[in-house]
Scaffold this active site. Structure first.
Site, PDB file in Angstrom:
ATOM      1  CB  CYS A   9      34.350  -7.997   8.876  1.00 45.53           C
ATOM      2  SG  CYS A   9      34.731  -8.843   7.236  1.00 45.53           S
ATOM      3  CG  HIS A  27      34.639  -3.779   8.375  1.00 43.67           C
ATOM      4  ND1 HIS A  27      36.289  -4.438   7.989  1.00 43.67           N
ATOM      5  CD2 HIS A  27      33.990  -4.807   7.544  1.00 43.67           C
ATOM      6  CE1 HIS A  27      36.218  -5.414   7.336  1.00 43.67           C
ATOM      7  NE2 HIS A  27      34.736  -5.735   6.725  1.00 43.67           N
ATOM      8  CG  ASN A  41      36.192  -6.967   3.574  1.00 42.11           C
ATOM      9  OD1 ASN A  41      37.040  -6.973   4.727  1.00 42.11           O
ATOM     10  ND2 ASN A  41      34.943  -7.325   3.614  1.00 42.11           N
TER      11      ASN A  41
HETATM   12  N1  ACO Z   1      31.103  -7.415 -11.899  1.00 44.32           N
HETATM   13  C1  ACO Z   1      30.050  -6.949 -12.575  1.00 44.32           C
HETATM   14  N2  ACO Z   1      28.763  -7.397 -12.178  1.00 44.32           N
HETATM   15  C2  ACO Z   1      28.641  -7.854 -11.039  1.00 44.32           C
HETATM   16  C3  ACO Z   1      29.867  -8.292 -10.156  1.00 44.32           C
HETATM   17  C4  ACO Z   1      30.945  -7.997 -10.852  1.00 44.32           C
HETATM   18  N3  ACO Z   1      32.023  -8.242  -9.934  1.00 44.32           N
HETATM   19  N4  ACO Z   1      29.337  -8.856  -9.151  1.00 44.32           N
HETATM   20  C5  ACO Z   1      27.925  -9.013  -9.229  1.00 44.32           C
HETATM   21  N5  ACO Z   1      27.459  -8.427 -10.489  1.00 44.32           N
HETATM   22  C6  ACO Z   1      26.195  -8.201 -11.029  1.00 44.32           C
HETATM   23  C7  ACO Z   1      25.099  -9.391 -10.315  1.00 44.32           C
HETATM   24  O1  ACO Z   1      25.404 -10.561 -11.053  1.00 44.32           O
HETATM   25  C8  ACO Z   1      23.693  -8.455 -10.642  1.00 44.32           C
HETATM   26  O2  ACO Z   1      23.234  -8.734 -11.950  1.00 44.32           O
HETATM   27  P1  ACO Z   1      21.688  -9.022 -12.228  1.00 44.32           P
HETATM   28  O3  ACO Z   1      21.286  -7.766 -11.855  1.00 44.32           O
HETATM   29  O4  ACO Z   1      21.980  -9.257 -13.589  1.00 44.32           O
HETATM   30  O5  ACO Z   1      21.525 -10.098 -11.341  1.00 44.32           O
HETATM   31  C9  ACO Z   1      24.166  -7.073 -10.394  1.00 44.32           C
HETATM   32  O6  ACO Z   1      25.690  -6.958 -10.756  1.00 44.32           O
HETATM   33  C10 ACO Z   1      24.126  -6.354  -9.209  1.00 44.32           C
HETATM   34  O7  ACO Z   1      24.316  -7.369  -8.151  1.00 44.32           O
HETATM   35  P2  ACO Z   1      24.014  -7.099  -6.622  1.00 44.32           P
HETATM   36  O8  ACO Z   1      24.641  -8.280  -5.786  1.00 44.32           O
HETATM   37  O9  ACO Z   1      22.922  -6.529  -6.271  1.00 44.32           O
HETATM   38  O10 ACO Z   1      25.054  -5.880  -6.547  1.00 44.32           O
HETATM   39  P3  ACO Z   1      25.514  -4.866  -5.272  1.00 44.32           P
HETATM   40  O11 ACO Z   1      25.152  -3.513  -5.564  1.00 44.32           O
HETATM   41  O12 ACO Z   1      24.485  -5.460  -4.235  1.00 44.32           O
HETATM   42  O13 ACO Z   1      26.865  -5.193  -4.830  1.00 44.32           O
HETATM   43  C11 ACO Z   1      28.470  -6.306  -3.325  1.00 44.32           C
HETATM   44  C12 ACO Z   1      27.292  -6.384  -4.441  1.00 44.32           C
HETATM   45  C13 ACO Z   1      29.389  -5.302  -3.701  1.00 44.32           C
HETATM   46  C14 ACO Z   1      28.810  -7.786  -2.876  1.00 44.32           C
HETATM   47  C15 ACO Z   1      27.390  -5.691  -2.092  1.00 44.32           C
HETATM   48  O14 ACO Z   1      26.193  -6.507  -1.959  1.00 44.32           O
HETATM   49  C16 ACO Z   1      28.164  -5.709  -0.857  1.00 44.32           C
HETATM   50  O15 ACO Z   1      29.164  -4.938  -0.508  1.00 44.32           O
HETATM   51  N6  ACO Z   1      27.875  -6.477   0.208  1.00 44.32           N
HETATM   52  C17 ACO Z   1      28.157  -6.548   1.576  1.00 44.32           C
HETATM   53  C18 ACO Z   1      29.515  -7.358   1.773  1.00 44.32           C
HETATM   54  C19 ACO Z   1      29.830  -7.236   3.383  1.00 44.32           C
HETATM   55  O16 ACO Z   1      29.769  -6.307   3.767  1.00 44.32           O
HETATM   56  N7  ACO Z   1      30.201  -8.224   3.801  1.00 44.32           N
HETATM   57  C20 ACO Z   1      30.700  -8.404   4.971  1.00 44.32           C
HETATM   58  C21 ACO Z   1      31.741  -8.590   5.421  1.00 44.32           C
HETATM   59  S1  ACO Z   1      32.590  -9.643   5.104  1.00 44.32           S
HETATM   60  C22 ACO Z   1      33.167 -10.740   6.274  1.00 44.32           C
HETATM   61  O17 ACO Z   1      32.598 -10.725   7.352  1.00 44.32           O
HETATM   62  C23 ACO Z   1      33.955 -11.904   6.227  1.00 44.32           C
END
Ligand code: ACO
Length: 329
Positions: free
Chosen positions: A116, A256, A286
């Site tokens: 990214c 980003h 993204n």
């Molecule tokens: N729908 C419903 N529930 C979901 C989903 C979904 N799509 N995905 C996860 N959940 C659930 C999980 O299972 C978890 O349930 P649990 O508490 O029962 O275990 C709950 O929701 C919370 O999950 P988290 O992973 O803590 O959710 P979070 O608020 O962290 O959001 C996300 C997840 C959106 C992926 C976030 O962590 C994020 O944006 N991370 C960074 C991504 C990023 O910046 N990547 C870098 C760039 S990518 C690249 O370089 C190629």
């Protein structure tokens, strides 16, 4: 410091037609529109459909649009850099395919892989070619067909990503404008926080890697979220301090687009109002290397000559960075 600067003289984008909405994702995995919007800010994303269409298809179209915008002929381009983690092939480089198709007969071309942060690293690399006097015109493209490495049964990743390509033309200028400064960082991700397990030389494709779904993105979402929030905020502040930029001096933050909460945290830390932040994650998700140039295309009509822009990104690698540029179109 060099008296020659690299300015952006044209921008262009390509977005696939197919719109994958949160509603459609609800039919594919156990998720819902409300969860996706509140946790990420994403409503829909574009997906490139069609046989034998890869990243180069989008990169080529974005490149032609940027060349037209700049009023530059393809054969005037000296260097082409394509930032991507989803190249058409491991080799030849996607940039080489684009070079041929757009008719940039005088350019040499290569890909740059920084996930990214890819577009930022490619933009500063292109700028360095110009500042050194080795090139006069450089085409910098960010393009990714993320749908080619996404597991559409994994709700933790399939909601996040979309496909797109966007490009800029860089040209030399004697004015104190264009790319003024940049700061880039890397912290090798030996823990595999964010990666594609197979398909490289450690685990070449086999029947087993395919059966075990090892060709899809894997990420520890929470850990990456923490690192991204910290890294993008820190480096954005770092570049402001280094260049004596107060919040009111920054016309636009161009972040980003990985997660609206990461963008908001970065803007808060910089002291920048939401209305000075380019945000289009709701429409495209993204798109990895394409997010930042996509923003520049979408906001082009609101940009004025001399505007101070801070471009910031965080991505796999781990990689992160900021570029301070003065808009010159
Ligand atoms: N729908 C419903 N529930 C979901 C989903 C979904 N799509 N995905 C996860 N959940 C659930 C999980 O299972 C978890 O349930 P649990 O508490 O029962 O275990 C709950 O929701 C919370 O999950 P988290 O992973 O803590 O959710 P979070 O608020 O962290 O959001 C996300 C997840 C959106 C992926 C976030 O962590 C994020 O944006 N991370 C960074 C991504 C990023 O910046 N990547 C870098 C760039 S990518 C690249 O370089 C190629």
């Amino acid at each position: 410091m060099s008296s020659v600067h690299a300015k952006i003289s044209g921008v262009g984008k390509y977005l696939p037609e197919y719109v994958l909405t949160n509603k459609e994702l609800e039919t594919m995995v156990d998720t819902n529109d409300e969860w996706i919007k509140s946790r990420t800010g994403i409503s829909e994303r574009r997906i490139l459909k069609g046989d034998n269409l890869g990243t180069s298809y989008m990169a080529e179209r974005a490149a032609n649009a940027a060349l037209e915008d700049a009023g530059v002929d393809a054969d005037e381009i000296d260097v082409i850099i394509v930032a991507t983690v989803t190249p058409d092939y491991l080799f030849p480089a996607t940039a080489c395919l684009v070079q041929k198709r757009i008719g940039a007969s005088n350019a040499y071309a290569f890909d740059l892989s920084a996930a990214c942060s890819g577009f930022l690293f490619a933009l500063s690399t292109g700028g360095n070619f110009i500042e050194s006097g080795r090139a006069k015109k450089v085409l910098v493209i960010g393009a990714d067909k993320m749908s080619s490495i996404i597991d559409y049964t994994d709700r933790t990743t399939c909601i996040l990503f979309g496909d797109a390509g966007a490009a800029v033309v860089l040209e030399e200028t004697q004015e104190e404008t264009g790319i003024i400064d940049y700061i880039h960082h890397t912290e090798g991700d030996e823990d595999c926080m964010l990666y594609q397990p197979a398909g490289g030389s450690v685990r070449p494709a086999t029947k087993e890697t395919v059966e075990k779904d090892l060709h899809y993105i894997r990420q520890d979402g929470r850990a990456v979220f923490r690192k991204a929030t910290e890294g993008m905020s820190d480096v954005s502040l770092e570049i402001m301090k280094k260049n004596d930029l107060a919040p009111q001096d920054v016309a636009w933050l161009v972040p980003h687009q990985a997660n609206l909460r990461i963008i908001d945290a970065t803007a808060r830390r910089m002291g920048i109002d939401r209305n000075k932040v380019m945000i289009n994650i709701d429409k495209y998700g993204n798109t990895t290397s394409a997010t930042i140039p996509l923003c520049l295309v979408d906001w082009k009509d609101q940009l004025n000559e001399g505007d101070n822009l801070v471009l910031s990104a965080f991505g796999g690698g781990l990689t992160w960075g900021s570029i301070y540029l003065k808009w010159a179109m």
